[in-house]
Design an enzyme around this catalytic site. Structure first.
Site, PDB file in Angstrom:
ATOM      1  N   MET A   1      10.867  -1.025  -6.677  1.00 43.69           N
ATOM      2  CA  MET A   1       9.458  -1.170  -6.291  1.00 43.69           C
ATOM      3  C   MET A   1       9.360  -1.175  -4.765  1.00 43.69           C
ATOM      4  SD  MET A   1       6.570  -1.479  -7.942  1.00 43.69           S
ATOM      5  CE  MET A   1       4.942  -2.173  -7.947  1.00 43.69           C
ATOM      6  N   CYS A   2       9.160  -2.313  -4.161  1.00 47.17           N
ATOM      7  CA  CYS A   2       9.099  -2.481  -2.706  1.00 47.17           C
ATOM      8  C   CYS A   2       7.912  -1.729  -2.098  1.00 47.17           C
ATOM      9  CB  CYS A   2      10.382  -2.056  -2.018  1.00 47.17           C
ATOM     10  SG  CYS A   2      11.822  -3.023  -2.506  1.00 47.17           S
ATOM     11  N   GLY A   3       7.500  -2.170  -0.932  1.00 44.44           N
ATOM     12  CA  GLY A   3       6.401  -1.539  -0.219  1.00 44.44           C
ATOM     13  C   GLY A   3       6.748  -1.361   1.235  1.00 44.44           C
ATOM     14  N   ARG A  32       3.731  -5.071  -4.431  1.00 44.63           N
ATOM     15  CA  ARG A  32       4.901  -4.210  -4.560  1.00 44.63           C
ATOM     16  C   ARG A  32       6.203  -4.950  -4.221  1.00 44.63           C
ATOM     17  NH1 ARG A  32       4.056   1.017  -5.452  1.00 44.63           N
ATOM     18  NH2 ARG A  32       6.238   1.422  -4.886  1.00 44.63           N
TER      19      ARG A  32
END
Length: 296
Positions: A1-3, A32
């Protein structure tokens, strides 16, 4: 995920607002990656001086540490981090002193202009903790992490920096990072954590030490780094973006006469000034994008 978010300012009049704008972009990416967050900001620097960003336990007395290091050391503490400004010619000496008198303190970044902060917690809380909204500068990158492959720790938070004024944030996963790590160790590039994103940062540092430009190093990574990823990279004067050849991780960019901005989702860009007139585009797979103040 991560942003991931990033902002590169072309318009000098916006520089006092860099931290405020970047903080707003970071806050929209909480969903995120709520585990940890971090950011690097490129602010003012003085010729002949180097900024060392340090991290220690909550409540650490950074002023007392600076006093132990001798005269000519300026320190600005922000929660668990502090920025030491030291004469550039004494950087190696100061690092050796830190290792001796403060082994519990970590150097997380260094450069003429870069300051780097990261911690465990909600991205909005991390931004407030370090007063991101009050920072000024020419460009910055930030990251929200969802730890799917390793523990939730400050060491695992982004950005990662392995070279002067150079940092990287990453959304994705590298499948051959163990092999690349071994190659970096042989080349003398230190990678301190188990995070594959630090391996990517170290790879770029290694290639640039061999004489490649950042753009060329990013091109090289398309052949040498295997996996799915989006990189956003900061240097003293520039800002770069690269997606892998498959480009399965989301990415959107906006460009106006005043700035270039990156976000994992468009909503991270929606609050920027003049966004309604921006050129909005999705960066192409396997294409290096780079903007440099020196070329402006």
């Amino acid at each position: 995920m991560c942003g991931i978010v990033g902002l590169f300012l072309k318009d000098k009049s916006l520089e006092p607002q860099l931290g405020e704008l970047l903080s707003g972009m970071l806050g929209t990416m909480c969903g995120r990656g709520p585990d940890s967050a971090g950011f690097a900001v490129y602010g003012e620097g003085e010729k002949g001086e180097t900024k060392l960003t340090l991290r220690a336990a909550e409540g650490y007395d950074f002023k007392a540490l600076a006093a132990k290091l001798g005269d000519g050391i300026d320190v600005v503490a922000r929660a668990t981090h502090a920025v030491l400004t030291v004469p550039a010619g004494r950087e190696a000496e100061i690092r050796a002193q830190l290792a001796e008198v403060a082994p519990d303190v970590t150097v997380v970044g260094a450069g003429a202009r870069m300051e780097l902060y990261k911690e465990v917690g909600m991205p909005t809380d991390v931004a407030v903790r370090f007063d991101l909204a009050k920072m000024s500068g020419t460009h910055g990158v930030a990251h929200t992490r969802m730890a799917t492959e390793s523990a939730v720790t400050t060491n695992g938070a982004h950005p990662f920096s392995t070279g002067l004024d150079q940092c990287l944030v990453h959304n994705g996963s590298l499948s051959n990072h163990r092999t690349v790590r071994r190659n970096l160790e042989k080349a003398g590039v230190k990678v301190q954590t188990e995070n594959d994103s630090e391996v990517a940062a170290g790879y770029l540092t290694w290639r640039m030490k061999e004489g490649r430009t950042l753009g060329e190093a990013l091109e090289d990574s398309l052949n040498d780094l295997d996996g799915f990823y989006t990189f956003v990279v900061g240097t003293e004067s520039g800002f770069g973006v690269l997606r892998d050849p498959i480009a399965c991780k989301p990415a959107v960019m906006a460009e106006t006469d005043q700035y270039v901005a990156f976000g994992s989702e468009y909503r991270a860009l929606a609050g920027l000034p003049g966004i309604e007139n921006a050129k909005i585009f999705e960066p192409e797979p396997a294409k290096v994008y780079f903007w440099d103040r020196a070329a402006a």
